[in-house]
Enzyme design. Structure first.
Site, short mmCIF file in Angstrom:
data_model
loop_
_atom_site.label_atom_id
_atom_site.label_comp_id
_atom_site.label_asym_id
_atom_site.label_seq_id
_atom_site.Cartn_x
_atom_site.Cartn_y
_atom_site.Cartn_z
N LYS A 48 0.80 -1.23 0.00
CA LYS A 48 0.00 0.00 0.00
C LYS A 48 0.83 1.29 0.00
O LYS A 48 0.38 2.35 0.43
CB LYS A 48 -1.00 0.05 1.18
N HIS A 103 7.82 -7.13 -2.02
CA HIS A 103 7.47 -6.60 -0.70
C HIS A 103 8.38 -7.16 0.38
O HIS A 103 8.17 -6.89 1.56
CB HIS A 103 6.03 -6.97 -0.32
N SER A 133 -4.98 2.90 3.88
CA SER A 133 -5.14 2.25 2.59
C SER A 133 -5.28 0.73 2.77
O SER A 133 -6.11 0.07 2.14
CB SER A 133 -3.92 2.58 1.72
P1 A3P Z 1 -5.06 4.80 -1.32
O1 A3P Z 1 -5.78 3.58 -0.84
O2 A3P Z 1 -4.63 5.69 -0.19
O3 A3P Z 1 -5.83 5.56 -2.37
P2 A3P Z 1 -0.11 -0.41 -3.61
O4 A3P Z 1 -0.10 -0.32 -5.10
O5 A3P Z 1 1.24 -0.45 -2.99
O6 A3P Z 1 -1.03 -1.49 -3.14
O7 A3P Z 1 -0.71 0.98 -3.06
C1 A3P Z 1 -2.02 1.38 -3.36
C2 A3P Z 1 -2.16 2.85 -2.99
O8 A3P Z 1 -1.47 3.65 -3.98
C3 A3P Z 1 -3.62 3.31 -3.02
O9 A3P Z 1 -3.69 4.32 -2.01
C4 A3P Z 1 -3.72 3.86 -4.43
O10 A3P Z 1 -4.79 4.74 -4.64
C5 A3P Z 1 -2.39 4.57 -4.54
N1 A3P Z 1 -2.03 4.88 -5.94
C6 A3P Z 1 -1.96 4.02 -6.97
N2 A3P Z 1 -1.67 4.69 -8.11
C7 A3P Z 1 -1.57 6.01 -7.77
C8 A3P Z 1 -1.30 7.20 -8.51
N3 A3P Z 1 -1.11 7.20 -9.83
N4 A3P Z 1 -1.28 8.38 -7.83
C9 A3P Z 1 -1.48 8.41 -6.50
N5 A3P Z 1 -1.74 7.31 -5.76
C10 A3P Z 1 -1.78 6.12 -6.39
#
Ligand code: A3P
Length: 288
Positions: A48, A103, A133
Site C-alpha cells: 500500500k 514486498h 489504505s
Molecule cells: P489509497 O488507498 O490511499 O488511495 P499499492 O499499489 O502499494 O497497493 O498501493 C495502493 C495505494 O497507492 C492506493 O492508495 C492507491 O490509490 C495509490 N495509488 C496508486 N496509483 C496512484 C497514482 N497514480 N497516484 C497516486 N496514488 C496512487
C-alpha cells in the site's frame, strides 16, 4: 501470527499469477537461486505504499514514454513480483534490464542479491496512510484476512501482524542497507512533485529523458489518468477476488487521508508508537 505457507505462495486467476497475500514470508525460499543481473531493477515497497504506481512509472521511463507496454500488459506481468517467481514464465530469458517488484524485507533477500547489488528503488509512505489504505484494501480483497474493526486492525498493523510484517521493521531494514545500490523515495514526494520524482528516477536508472518525455510520463501517471488504465487498475481481477464496489484499488491517491479516518485517540496511540520505533532513525521523512 504471520506464517508463510510454502504450499501456496502464489495463486492463479484466469491464468494470471498473484501472490498468496494471506501469508507472511519469513524465509523466502522462493528466492533462493534467483540469478540476479547487475542491471536488474528491483522496486521494493511495503504493501500500500505505491506499488502499482511504480509498475506504471518505471516501464514508462525505460520505454522513454512509449505507452505500448502499460497499455497492453497488466501491471503484474510487466513488473512481476519476485515472490511469484516460480510461476513467471521465462524469467531467465527476459531481456535486460529486467524490472521486478517485491514486498520482502531486507533481511529476507537472498545472498545472490547482496552480492550482485542490482539497482533498487525503495518507496516509503507515511505509515498512517499505509494503514488507512491497507484497511480499505483488506475489506475489498477477499483473499486477505478480514481486518476486523479499525481499532483491531490498527493493533495488528502496529504489531506487524499483517502480511509482510511490520512497516517499522520493513523501513528500518531497507534504510540500513547502505552497501546496496538504492534510491529512496516516498509516495509523498511523488504526490508533491511527480515530474521531479520521475526525473530523479530516470537519472538513477541512467535513462536520459527530455522534458517533453517527462511531461508525457507524468501525465499518464497522475492518479485520475492511471485510474482509467484497465491494465493497472485491477479491473481485470474478478470481483470475487477484489470487490471494487466495496473499495476501489485506486481508491483516493492522496497524502494525509488518515486524518479523515483515525480517531484522536488512535492518532495519538500511533504517534507514540511511531516515536518509540523510529527514535534512532536518521532519515528525514517528508511527513515528519
Ligand atoms: P489509497 O488507498 O490511499 O488511495 P499499492 O499499489 O502499494 O497497493 O498501493 C495502493 C495505494 O497507492 C492506493 O492508495 C492507491 O490509490 C495509490 N495509488 C496508486 N496509483 C496512484 C497514482 N497514480 N497516484 C497516486 N496514488 C496512487
Amino acid at each position: 501470527g504471520c506464517r508463510y505457507d510454502r504450499r501456496r505462495p502464489v495463486y492463479r486467476v484466469q491464468g494470471r499469477i498473484f501472490i498468496q497475500k494471506n501469508s507472511c514470508p519469513k524465509e523466502p525460499e522462493i528466492l533462493r537461486g534467483v540469478l540476479f543481473r547487475p542491471d536488474d531493477i528491483l522496486i521494493v515497497t511495503y504493501p500500500k505504499s505505491g506499488t502499482v504506481w511504480m509498475q506504471e512509472i518505471v516501464p514508462l521511463i525505460l520505454s522513454q514514454g512509449d505507452p505500448v507496454v502499460v497499455d497492453t500488459v497488466p501491471n503484474w506481468d510487466r513488473v512481476p513480483w519476485l515472490e511469484a517467481r516460480a510461476y513467471i514464465q521465462n524469467l531467465d530469458q527476459r531481456p535486460s534490464p529486467r524490472v521486478f517488484i517485491t514486498h520482502f524485507q531486507y533481511n529476507m533477500m537472498p545472498t545472490g542479491f547482496l552480492k550482485v547489488k542490482p539497482r533498487v528503488i525503495y518507496v516509503m509512505r507515511n505509515p498512517r496512510d499505509v494503514f488507512t489504505s491497507y484497511l480499505h484494501f483488506s475489506r475489498m480483497a477477499s483473499y486477505l484476512v478480514s481486518p476486523g474493526t479499525q481499532t483491531e486492525f490498527l493493533n495488528k498493523f502496529l504489531d506487524g501482524k499483517v502480511i509482510f510484517g511490520s512497516w517499522f521493521d520493513h523501513v528500518k531494514g531497507w534504510l540500513s542497507a547502505t552497501e546496496q545500490h538504492i534510491m529512496y523515495i516516498s509516495y509523498e514526494e511523488m504526490i508533491l512533485d511527480l515530474e521531479a520524482s520521475v526525473t530523479r528516477m530516470a537519472q538513477f536508472l541512467d535513462t536520459p529523458l527530455d522534458s517533453e518525455m517527462i511531461r508525457k510520463i507524468t501525465d499518464r501517471c497522475v492518479f485520475k489518468n492511471m485510474k482509467k488504465n484497465k491494465m493497472s487498475n485491477y479491473s481485470l481481477m474478478p470481483s470475487t477476488m477484489m470487490d471494487q464496489n466495496v473499495s476501489e484499488f485506486l481508491r483516493k491517491g492522496i497524502a494525509g487521508d488518515w486524518k479523515n479516518h483515525l480517531t484522536a485517540a488512535e492518532a495519538e496511540n500511533f504517534d507514540e508508537f511511531y516515536r518509540k520505533q523510529m527514535k534512532d532513525v536518521k532519515y528525514t521523512f517528508v511527513w515528519d
